[in-house]
Design a protein around this motif. Sequence first.
Motif, PDB file in Angstrom:
ATOM      1  N   ALA A   1       0.820   6.433  -6.599  1.00 33.36           N
ATOM      2  CA  ALA A   1       1.678   5.607  -7.457  1.00 33.36           C
ATOM      3  C   ALA A   1       2.624   4.755  -6.611  1.00 33.36           C
ATOM      4  CB  ALA A   1       2.476   6.494  -8.418  1.00 33.36           C
ATOM      5  N   VAL A   2       3.136   5.327  -5.520  1.00 33.30           N
ATOM      6  CA  VAL A   2       4.013   4.574  -4.625  1.00 33.30           C
ATOM      7  C   VAL A   2       3.224   3.447  -3.965  1.00 33.30           C
ATOM      8  CG1 VAL A   2       5.475   4.679  -2.561  1.00 33.30           C
ATOM      9  CG2 VAL A   2       5.557   6.524  -4.244  1.00 33.30           C
ATOM     10  N   ARG A   3       1.994   3.744  -3.522  1.00 32.29           N
ATOM     11  CA  ARG A   3       1.146   2.702  -2.930  1.00 32.29           C
ATOM     12  C   ARG A   3       0.891   1.560  -3.921  1.00 32.29           C
ATOM     13  NH1 ARG A   3      -1.963   7.144  -0.367  1.00 32.29           N
ATOM     14  NH2 ARG A   3      -1.452   7.027   1.837  1.00 32.29           N
ATOM     15  N   GLN A   4       0.587   1.923  -5.157  1.00 31.69           N
ATOM     16  CA  GLN A   4       0.325   0.896  -6.172  1.00 31.69           C
ATOM     17  C   GLN A   4       1.582   0.071  -6.435  1.00 31.69           C
ATOM     18  OE1 GLN A   4      -2.752   0.108  -7.472  1.00 31.69           O
ATOM     19  NE2 GLN A   4      -1.610  -1.697  -8.147  1.00 31.69           N
ATOM     20  N   ASP A   5       2.728   0.731  -6.455  1.00 29.31           N
ATOM     21  CA  ASP A   5       3.990   0.008  -6.646  1.00 29.31           C
ATOM     22  C   ASP A   5       4.227  -0.969  -5.492  1.00 29.31           C
ATOM     23  OD1 ASP A   5       6.626  -0.463  -7.940  1.00 29.31           O
ATOM     24  OD2 ASP A   5       7.381   0.478  -6.096  1.00 29.31           O
ATOM     25  N   CYS A   6       3.957  -0.531  -4.267  1.00 31.49           N
ATOM     26  CA  CYS A   6       4.112  -1.413  -3.097  1.00 31.49           C
ATOM     27  C   CYS A   6       3.185  -2.610  -3.214  1.00 31.49           C
ATOM     28  CB  CYS A   6       3.817  -0.648  -1.801  1.00 31.49           C
ATOM     29  SG  CYS A   6       5.061   0.566  -1.355  1.00 31.49           S
ATOM     30  N   LYS A   7       1.937  -2.378  -3.618  1.00 28.27           N
ATOM     31  CA  LYS A   7       0.976  -3.474  -3.764  1.00 28.27           C
ATOM     32  C   LYS A   7       1.408  -4.434  -4.866  1.00 28.27           C
ATOM     33  CE  LYS A   7      -3.893  -4.607  -4.357  1.00 28.27           C
ATOM     34  NZ  LYS A   7      -3.502  -5.966  -4.495  1.00 28.27           N
ATOM     35  N   ASP A   8       1.848  -3.881  -5.994  1.00 26.81           N
ATOM     36  CA  ASP A   8       2.295  -4.729  -7.108  1.00 26.81           C
ATOM     37  C   ASP A   8       3.487  -5.588  -6.694  1.00 26.81           C
ATOM     38  OD1 ASP A   8       0.305  -3.581  -8.658  1.00 26.81           O
ATOM     39  OD2 ASP A   8       1.676  -2.241  -9.752  1.00 26.81           O
ATOM     40  N   ARG A   9       4.422  -4.990  -5.965  1.00 23.61           N
ATOM     41  CA  ARG A   9       5.596  -5.749  -5.489  1.00 23.61           C
ATOM     42  C   ARG A   9       5.190  -6.841  -4.516  1.00 23.61           C
ATOM     43  NH1 ARG A   9      10.965  -2.610  -5.400  1.00 23.61           N
ATOM     44  NH2 ARG A   9      10.563  -0.908  -6.839  1.00 23.61           N
ATOM     45  N   ALA A  10       4.290  -6.512  -3.586  1.00 30.89           N
ATOM     46  CA  ALA A  10       3.835  -7.507  -2.614  1.00 30.89           C
ATOM     47  C   ALA A  10       3.110  -8.652  -3.317  1.00 30.89           C
ATOM     48  CB  ALA A  10       2.928  -6.854  -1.571  1.00 30.89           C
ATOM     49  N   ASP A  11       2.247  -8.329  -4.271  1.00 28.53           N
ATOM     50  CA  ASP A  11       1.537  -9.370  -5.016  1.00 28.53           C
ATOM     51  C   ASP A  11       2.518 -10.272  -5.772  1.00 28.53           C
ATOM     52  OD1 ASP A  11      -0.936  -8.451  -4.122  1.00 28.53           O
ATOM     53  OD2 ASP A  11      -1.349  -7.298  -5.954  1.00 28.53           O
ATOM     54  N   ALA A  12       3.523  -9.661  -6.389  1.00 29.52           N
ATOM     55  CA  ALA A  12       4.531 -10.438  -7.124  1.00 29.52           C
ATOM     56  C   ALA A  12       5.355 -11.311  -6.180  1.00 29.52           C
ATOM     57  CB  ALA A  12       5.444  -9.502  -7.918  1.00 29.52           C
ATOM     58  N   ASP A  13       5.735 -10.762  -5.025  1.00 30.18           N
ATOM     59  CA  ASP A  13       6.503 -11.532  -4.040  1.00 30.18           C
ATOM     60  C   ASP A  13       5.680 -12.705  -3.501  1.00 30.18           C
ATOM     61  OD1 ASP A  13       8.694  -9.906  -4.334  1.00 30.18           O
ATOM     62  OD2 ASP A  13       8.512  -8.913  -2.380  1.00 30.18           O
ATOM     63  N   LEU A  14       4.385 -12.473  -3.275  1.00 32.70           N
ATOM     64  CA  LEU A  14       3.519 -13.555  -2.804  1.00 32.70           C
ATOM     65  C   LEU A  14       3.391 -14.644  -3.868  1.00 32.70           C
ATOM     66  CD1 LEU A  14       1.646 -14.706  -0.636  1.00 32.70           C
ATOM     67  CD2 LEU A  14      -0.225 -13.441  -1.731  1.00 32.70           C
ATOM     68  N   LYS A  15       3.217 -14.240  -5.104  1.00 31.23           N
ATOM     69  CA  LYS A  15       3.107 -15.204  -6.214  1.00 31.23           C
ATOM     70  C   LYS A  15       4.391 -16.039  -6.323  1.00 31.23           C
ATOM     71  CE  LYS A  15       2.034 -15.449 -11.125  1.00 31.23           C
ATOM     72  NZ  LYS A  15       1.686 -14.688 -12.325  1.00 31.23           N
ATOM     73  N   THR A  16       5.538 -15.386  -6.213  1.00 28.67           N
ATOM     74  CA  THR A  16       6.828 -16.083  -6.263  1.00 28.67           C
ATOM     75  C   THR A  16       6.961 -17.062  -5.100  1.00 28.67           C
ATOM     76  OG1 THR A  16       7.888 -14.228  -7.387  1.00 28.67           O
ATOM     77  CG2 THR A  16       9.343 -15.746  -6.199  1.00 28.67           C
TER      78      THR A  16
END
Length: 178
Positions: A75-90
Amino acid sequence: MQDYDVVLLVEQALSPADGAQVHSLHEGLDQPVTYHVLLPLEDASARVEAAMGSLAAGEVMASPAMAMNDVDLDAVRQDCKDRADADLKTTIASLSASGATVSGAVVTESPIEALAKKVAEVDGREAIILTRPHIVAEFFHVDWTSRARRKIGVPVLHLLEHENFDEQAGGCEGVSGL
């Protein structure tokens, strides 16, 4: 006419002001400029260990190993990936809003290795590294910028995220109030 490729290594999402500032650096070029953004994926295990290390030992928890058993690392890994994807999109949106042509990727390898590979892949003309201030790492020349300057054969510019050029022009490269 060949594009002028710029590879950006960013530590966190760029704001629209950051995007406009980066794009302004290349406004006078006759060639079209393409930005290639790299955003490293935070290591989930290191994130959990850092959080555990910040807790007071003894009274708060019996042992770090026992507390780690209760952590859902996936779950922590998925959260890290989701945050990175969102930061890249931004970040891509912030650069695009300034009129820039941009692509990007979240990278899982060493940030400097990823930067060197991308510069070679696109025949990059320069690299820009955008980070928060890391005074100790910069002092010992182990920060991303110092390491990149030793590794790749193109100019490397270090900018501090969320600070304009005037704020970065001081003697402490963006660290105000010292």
